[in-house]
Design a protein around this motif. Structure first.
Motif, mmCIF file in Angstrom:
data_model
loop_
_atom_site.group_PDB
_atom_site.id
_atom_site.type_symbol
_atom_site.label_atom_id
_atom_site.label_comp_id
_atom_site.label_asym_id
_atom_site.label_seq_id
_atom_site.Cartn_x
_atom_site.Cartn_y
_atom_site.Cartn_z
ATOM 1 N N ALA A 100 12.320 18.955 24.717
ATOM 2 C CA ALA A 100 13.472 18.200 24.233
ATOM 3 C C ALA A 100 13.605 18.394 22.722
ATOM 4 C CB ALA A 100 13.335 16.723 24.563
ATOM 5 N N ALA A 101 14.838 18.276 22.242
ATOM 6 C CA ALA A 101 15.089 18.428 20.809
ATOM 7 C C ALA A 101 15.327 17.061 20.179
ATOM 8 C CB ALA A 101 16.317 19.305 20.587
ATOM 9 N N PRO A 102 14.572 16.701 19.140
ATOM 10 C CA PRO A 102 14.826 15.437 18.442
ATOM 11 C C PRO A 102 16.238 15.412 17.854
ATOM 12 C CG PRO A 102 12.690 16.347 17.809
ATOM 13 C CD PRO A 102 13.404 17.415 18.569
ATOM 14 N N THR A 103 16.938 14.296 18.031
ATOM 15 C CA THR A 103 18.302 14.176 17.500
ATOM 16 C C THR A 103 18.497 12.941 16.623
ATOM 17 O OG1 THR A 103 18.928 13.229 19.652
ATOM 18 C CG2 THR A 103 19.470 15.547 19.263
ATOM 19 N N SER A 104 17.458 12.126 16.459
ATOM 20 C CA SER A 104 17.509 11.040 15.485
ATOM 21 C C SER A 104 16.081 10.662 15.149
ATOM 22 C CB SER A 104 18.265 9.831 16.034
ATOM 23 O OG SER A 104 18.503 8.884 15.000
ATOM 24 N N SER A 105 15.881 10.196 13.918
ATOM 25 C CA SER A 105 14.515 9.901 13.486
ATOM 26 C C SER A 105 14.538 8.941 12.315
ATOM 27 C CB SER A 105 13.786 11.181 13.075
ATOM 28 O OG SER A 105 14.379 11.729 11.907
ATOM 29 N N SER A 106 13.355 8.427 11.988
ATOM 30 C CA SER A 106 13.153 7.699 10.746
ATOM 31 C C SER A 106 12.385 8.635 9.819
ATOM 32 C CB SER A 106 12.352 6.412 10.988
ATOM 33 O OG SER A 106 12.140 5.720 9.778
ATOM 34 N N THR A 107 13.076 9.119 8.779
ATOM 35 C CA THR A 107 12.514 10.126 7.881
ATOM 36 C C THR A 107 11.328 9.563 7.107
ATOM 37 O OG1 THR A 107 14.698 11.111 7.653
ATOM 38 C CG2 THR A 107 13.076 11.684 5.973
ATOM 39 N N LEU A 108 10.361 10.437 6.804
ATOM 40 C CA LEU A 108 9.188 9.988 6.067
ATOM 41 C C LEU A 108 9.597 9.314 4.762
ATOM 42 C CD1 LEU A 108 7.270 13.014 4.518
ATOM 43 C CD2 LEU A 108 9.508 13.285 5.548
ATOM 44 N N PRO A 109 9.006 8.161 4.451
ATOM 45 C CA PRO A 109 9.422 7.377 3.281
ATOM 46 C C PRO A 109 9.366 8.139 1.957
ATOM 47 C CG PRO A 109 8.107 6.020 4.733
ATOM 48 C CD PRO A 109 8.047 7.414 5.291
ATOM 49 N N SER A 110 8.403 9.056 1.801
ATOM 50 C CA SER A 110 8.319 9.776 0.527
ATOM 51 C C SER A 110 9.576 10.594 0.269
ATOM 52 C CB SER A 110 7.086 10.685 0.506
ATOM 53 O OG SER A 110 7.159 11.656 1.539
ATOM 54 N N LEU A 111 10.164 11.194 1.304
ATOM 55 C CA LEU A 111 11.405 11.950 1.133
ATOM 56 C C LEU A 111 12.579 11.008 0.910
ATOM 57 C CD1 LEU A 111 13.095 14.469 1.074
ATOM 58 C CD2 LEU A 111 13.064 14.507 3.590
ATOM 59 N N VAL A 112 12.608 9.907 1.641
ATOM 60 C CA VAL A 112 13.685 8.928 1.471
ATOM 61 C C VAL A 112 13.738 8.430 0.025
ATOM 62 C CG1 VAL A 112 14.501 6.631 2.111
ATOM 63 C CG2 VAL A 112 13.673 8.191 3.889
ATOM 64 N N VAL A 113 12.598 7.986 -0.502
ATOM 65 C CA VAL A 113 12.621 7.415 -1.848
ATOM 66 C C VAL A 113 12.791 8.490 -2.910
ATOM 67 C CG1 VAL A 113 11.274 5.400 -1.170
ATOM 68 C CG2 VAL A 113 10.094 7.377 -2.104
ATOM 69 N N ARG A 119 0.834 -1.214 0.000
ATOM 70 C CA ARG A 119 0.000 0.000 0.000
ATOM 71 C C ARG A 119 0.864 1.259 0.000
ATOM 72 N NH1 ARG A 119 -4.801 -1.137 4.453
ATOM 73 N NH2 ARG A 119 -5.367 -3.245 3.758
ATOM 74 N N LEU A 120 1.934 1.240 0.827
ATOM 75 C CA LEU A 120 2.827 2.397 0.889
ATOM 76 C C LEU A 120 3.488 2.631 -0.464
ATOM 77 C CD1 LEU A 120 4.319 4.603 2.478
ATOM 78 C CD2 LEU A 120 6.005 2.869 3.149
ATOM 79 N N ALA A 121 3.974 1.584 -1.087
ATOM 80 C CA ALA A 121 4.609 1.727 -2.395
ATOM 81 C C ALA A 121 3.635 2.283 -3.424
ATOM 82 C CB ALA A 121 5.157 0.376 -2.859
ATOM 83 N N ARG A 122 2.404 1.807 -3.385
ATOM 84 C CA ARG A 122 1.387 2.297 -4.323
ATOM 85 C C ARG A 122 1.121 3.784 -4.092
ATOM 86 N NH1 ARG A 122 -1.744 -1.678 -3.787
ATOM 87 N NH2 ARG A 122 -3.087 -0.876 -2.122
ATOM 88 N N GLN A 123 1.023 4.171 -2.826
ATOM 89 C CA GLN A 123 0.773 5.582 -2.505
ATOM 90 C C GLN A 123 1.928 6.462 -2.983
ATOM 91 O OE1 GLN A 123 0.443 6.448 1.723
ATOM 92 N NE2 GLN A 123 1.004 8.593 1.365
ATOM 93 N N LEU A 124 3.171 6.027 -2.728
ATOM 94 C CA LEU A 124 4.331 6.813 -3.139
ATOM 95 C C LEU A 124 4.423 6.914 -4.654
ATOM 96 C CD1 LEU A 124 7.005 5.458 -0.617
ATOM 97 C CD2 LEU A 124 5.644 7.547 -0.458
ATOM 98 N N GLU A 125 4.025 5.866 -5.348
ATOM 99 C CA GLU A 125 4.025 5.899 -6.807
ATOM 100 C C GLU A 125 2.956 6.866 -7.322
ATOM 101 O OE1 GLU A 125 4.748 2.504 -10.011
ATOM 102 O OE2 GLU A 125 2.761 2.353 -9.092
ATOM 103 N N GLU A 126 1.774 6.818 -6.725
ATOM 104 C CA GLU A 126 0.695 7.718 -7.140
ATOM 105 C C GLU A 126 1.049 9.175 -6.881
ATOM 106 O OE1 GLU A 126 -2.625 6.245 -4.969
ATOM 107 O OE2 GLU A 126 -3.010 4.560 -6.355
ATOM 108 N N ASP A 127 1.825 9.418 -5.822
ATOM 109 C CA ASP A 127 2.229 10.790 -5.486
ATOM 110 C C ASP A 127 3.413 11.268 -6.306
ATOM 111 O OD1 ASP A 127 0.229 10.817 -3.619
ATOM 112 O OD2 ASP A 127 1.537 10.432 -1.893
ATOM 113 N N GLY A 128 3.954 10.402 -7.164
ATOM 114 C CA GLY A 128 5.064 10.786 -8.019
ATOM 115 C C GLY A 128 6.429 10.700 -7.377
ATOM 116 N N ARG A 129 6.515 10.170 -6.172
ATOM 117 C CA ARG A 129 7.803 10.054 -5.486
ATOM 118 C C ARG A 129 8.553 8.809 -5.920
ATOM 119 N NH1 ARG A 129 9.278 14.793 -2.972
ATOM 120 N NH2 ARG A 129 7.446 15.792 -2.052
#
Length: 395
Positions: A104-117, A17-27
């Protein structure tokens, strides 16, 4: 609680589902990266995380685990297109009894997949290439690279030992074995050079010279440039030996700044009420919140930071302080707009206003109209073309 096979079945469906969404969004644009998104189990890399609370008041982050929100909801959230926080103030979290976190300040994260791909697509990798990644983080993007290219062609550097250890364990659990290092990403890894591609998932104030030495001529450097006030944006450079050049993208991803380039703790000396010289200001504090003017302010005053406060019962003022040169500008509301008071070796508001005026004269373009040239003589951001208006990046 669902069994492990049930979790894996549900996760596989959510990845589709995530892959389909990212493809539809053009990412997601290529079948190779789509296959990677469909295969890499993000829940292995983000088994627990924090999300921002909707409650008013002080920003608070709430823990999300299979135990705190229900296993199905946890898994659903893992595979949504969101950034999830995994560390604050550089301290490891006690997941045996996680608590809400405030101030507190965030210092590590898992970036949103759309930006990663999107970044991985822009990296333009091909079979057989070697990639250096700066900022392993949770290891999710590293795993995507490994799936696309093979683990032996991926080298990744993480500055935080605890973050690196967890990423190593998650990568092994998912079946990937890239070359992982703990260290300063600005140094790169010369023993593995030359690299065909370099991608950085944290922000840098400039392009480290070692990157130019380690990326082969014609190779790509993809990173976010940012300052102490804000992100400048994502830039894609083509390496040419001891130089590189390229363009900013339309998007403005705001990655955390590389820890080695964090701003000094001290903002600098706050000027007294009689310090400096006054004049009418052409722009007010909205300079720092409007995307275009804020971009120009960051370029013009790379060592500055700003904040607003009232002093001794006076109206709210916006202070712009440069801790490197001890220059300052103070914006205060006046009868017909804004007044600025400046002092120090550098007239901060003069250079900021000049940069904004230049940007307006060129039609107030998006960041995609700006490029970067890196050479032995320095690093500059230019508008329109390399002979256009220029601003130096900090050295």
């Amino acid at each position: 609680m669902a069994s492990e096979p049930d979790i894996e079945t549900a996760a596989a469906d959510l990845r589709l589902r995530l892959a389909r969404q990212l493809e539809e969004d053009g990412r997601l644009r290529s079948p190779q990266w789509r296959a990677a998104v469909e295969a890499v189990p993000r829940h292995v890399f983000v088994p627990r995380f924090y999300r921002q609370s909707d409650a008013p008041g002080v920003t608070t982050w709430e823990p999300v685990t299979p135990e705190t929100v229900d296993q199905d909801e946890w898994l659903r959230l893992v595979y949504t297109d969101e950034t999830w926080m995994t560390q604050f103030d550089r301290h490891d979290i006690d997941w045996t009894d996680p608590k809400p976190i405030s101030n507190a300040a965030p210092t590590s994260s898992s970036t949103l997949p759309s930006l990663v791909v999107r970044m991985l697509e822009d990296l333009d990798v091909h079979d057989g290439m070697n990639v250096l990644e700066i900022g392993t983080g949770t290891g999710y993007s590293t795993a995507l690279l490994c799936h696309r290219l093979d683990s032996g062609r991926v080298t990744s550097i993480e500055t935080d030992e605890g973050v690196a250890r967890r990423a190593r364990e998650a990568l092994a659990a998912a079946g990937y074995s890239p070359y992982l290092l703990v260290g300063d990403g600005r140094v790169g890894h010369p023993d593995g050079a030359p690299y065909d591609r370099l991608i950085a998932t944290c922000g840098f104030r400039n392009i480290p010279p070692s990157w130019l030495e380690q990326v082969r001529p014609g190779g790509v450097i993809l990173t976010t440039l940012r300052g102490w006030m804000r992100s400048l944006g994502l830039v894609k450079l083509i390496a040419a030996g001891d130089s590189a050049s390229g363009w900013f993208s339309e998007d403005d991803p705001s990655f955390m700044i590389a820890r080695q380039q964090d701003a000094p703790e001290s903002l600098g000396m706050v000027p007294g009420p009689a310090d400096g010289t006054k004049r009418k200001a052409a722009y007010g504090p909205e300079t720092f919140t409007d995307s275009g003017p804020a971009f120009m302010a960051q370029l013009a005053a790379p060592d500055a930071r700003f904040f607003s406060m009232a002093v001794d019962g006076s109206p709210l003022s916006t202070f712009v302080l440069d801790s490197v040169t001890d220059s300052f500008a103070v914006l205060t509301a006046a009868d017909s707009g804004w007044e600025v008071r400046q002092g120090g070796p550098r007239r901060l508001w003069d250079v900021i206003e000049s940069a904004i005026a230049t940007w307006e004269e060129h039609g107030a373009p998006s960041t995609a109209a700006f490029g970067v040239t890196v050479s032995r003589d320095g690093q500059v951001v230019w508008l329109g073309n390399p002979s256009g208006p220029q601003w130096r990046l900090p050295s």
